[in-house]
Design an enzyme around this catalytic site. Structure first.
Site, PDB file in Angstrom:
ATOM      1  N   CYS A 175       1.069  -1.249  -0.065  1.00  0.00           N
ATOM      2  CA  CYS A 175       0.107   0.237  -0.264  1.00  0.00           C
ATOM      3  C   CYS A 175       0.853   1.729   0.090  1.00  0.00           C
ATOM      4  CB  CYS A 175      -0.988  -0.227   1.341  1.00  0.00           C
ATOM      5  SG  CYS A 175      -2.090   1.507   1.360  1.00  0.00           S
ATOM      6  N   CYS A 178      -0.302   4.257   1.760  1.00  0.00           N
ATOM      7  CA  CYS A 178       0.299   4.114   3.248  1.00  0.00           C
ATOM      8  C   CYS A 178       0.719   4.190   3.589  1.00  0.00           C
ATOM      9  CB  CYS A 178      -0.663   2.793   3.543  1.00  0.00           C
ATOM     10  SG  CYS A 178      -1.686   1.952   2.907  1.00  0.00           S
ATOM     11  N   ASP A 179       2.045   4.044   2.797  1.00  0.00           N
ATOM     12  CA  ASP A 179       3.432   3.618   3.989  1.00  0.00           C
ATOM     13  C   ASP A 179       4.073   4.894   2.609  1.00  0.00           C
ATOM     14  OD1 ASP A 179       1.680   2.053   5.471  1.00  0.00           O
ATOM     15  OD2 ASP A 179       2.392  -0.447   3.718  1.00  0.00           O
TER      16      ASP A 179
END
Ligand code: NAP
Length: 356
Positions: A175, A178-179
């Site tokens: 992701c 997300c990261d």
């Protein structure tokens, strides 16, 4: 045990749209939205689905700006609100599109406003051989339903390498959104694996933070759409490594990922090629979330739920309908999932009327 009219399983755009339509049709739907557990976090099957892990969504019609943050702030409980990034609430900033997490919260709230009920549990097993249907949510609790809509979406497909498992959350991610902003990738090279839209979208996003992005693809032609391919080709930070597969992810306990060893897909005997990297973003497609069905519904290639009647949401079991990515091996768009949720609710409504 209560007998439910309609149980919707899943809480992405397909699930909430199905719940909204069903609630407005006075079907009093129950949504089993999934549980916030570490196991679900690891599997990538958290409630609110894939859309909740995305930042700005620019292609959901009707949301040219994220101007509904103020409404959400007034409608949500404090803990739900706290889970959204502050910038997601965007105010009336015309430069900011709606955030995925906000969009799906708005869908949830809209369904709730019309009376949909929600259970924050996972469905562990089903019995669709019996009528009413049974959906087991724990060893003690089974819910009975006259009809059901399966909208459990899809989750990450991994490469399946032991080294990938070893470095998950220490440089290995599926992701980017997300990261990607993590300091470990800032101004350092990263690798993205895959040749589809997800890989190129991830590469473009990561170019905001990383020094260089190597897109490792197993062929010499992209599967991605032309517009994303062109944007990636024009991005000076993005470099394609064609006909390469990941043999091993390199690293150590202290630093996490430090590099990758790549095979030459055209001559597998050739010595591996090493690329230094701070991270590996795996973007090789999605796996439909069907494990809990344990064969109760027929599937098609890739594990997606079979829809035996074209343009309908019926499954192989009368009274069980399907919506969203769990049956979609092609489009994987929030708007498509939401539309199919509406269709599934209309099909379920018709089924329930005919069954009376
Ligand atoms: P995808 O289109 O299925 O692409 C997966 C890519 O990973 C392919 O290039 C495939 O290679 C490669 N791959 C698969 N298994 C692999 C393995 N074991 N090792 C190495 N490479 C592997 O998946 P996706 O990119 O997630 O997209 C899924 C759907 O969502 C598509 O319909 C896409 O259009 C849509 N989507 C749209 C957007 C957008 O519109 N902004 C963004 C993301 C996704 P091959 O090409 O050789 O098969």
């Amino acid at each position: 045990m209560e007998l439910e009219n309609l149980v919707v399983v899943g809480s992405g755009p397909a699930g909430w749209s199905a719940a909204l339509y069903a609630a407005r049709a006075a079907l009093n739907p129950l949504v089993i939205e999934g549980a916030l557990t570490p196991e679900n976090q690891k599997r990538g099957t958290l409630p609110m689905g894939q859309l909740a892990t995305t930042t700005e969504v620019e292609n959901y019609p009707g949301f040219p700006v994220g101007a509904l943050g103020g409404y959400l702030a007034s409608a949500l409980d404090e803990d739900r609100l706290a889970a959204l990034p502050p910038e997601a609430l965007g105010g009336n900033d015309e430069k900011i599109s709606v955030f995925g997490g906000v969009l799906v919260e708005l869908m949830r709230q809209q369904a709730l406003n019309f009376g949909a009920r929600v259970l924050d549990e996972d469905v562990l097993g089903v019995n669709f051989d019996k009528r009413p249907f049974e959906l087991r949510i724990s060893n003690e609790t089974t819910i009975q339903a006259k009809a059901s809509i399966i909208a459990t979406g899809a989750s990450v497909r991994w490469l399946g390498l032991p080294s990938e498992e070893r470095f998950k959350n220490r440089g290995v991610s599926a992701c980017a959104v997300c990261d990607g902003a993590s300091p470990r990738f800032a101004n350092r090279p990263v690798v993205v694996v895959g040749g589809g839209d997800s890989a190129l979208e991830d590469a473009e996003y990561l170019a905001k933070f990383a020094s260089r992005i190597f897109v490792v693809h197993r062929r010499d032609q992209l599967r991605a759409s032309k517009i994303l391919a062109e944007r990636a080709a024009e991005n000076p930070k993005i470099e394609f490594l064609w006909n390469r597969t990941v043999r091993e992810i390199l690293g150590n306990d202290e630093d996490g990922v430090t590099g990758v060893l790549l095979n030459d897909a055209l001559s597998p005997e050739a010595p591996p090629f090493k690329v230094e990297t701070s991270g590996v973003f795996v973007a090789i497609g999605r796996r439909p979330n069907v494990e809990f069905l344990d064969g109760a519904l027929e599937l098609v290639e890739g594990g997606f739920i079979k829809r035996p009647v074209p343009f309908r949401t019926n499954t192989s079991r009368p009274g069980v309908f399907v919506a969203g990515d769990v049956a979609d091996d092609r489009y994987r768009q929030a708007i498509v999932a939401a539309a199919s949720g509406a269709c599934a609710a209309l099909d379920a409504e018709r089924f329930l009327v005919e069954e009376q």
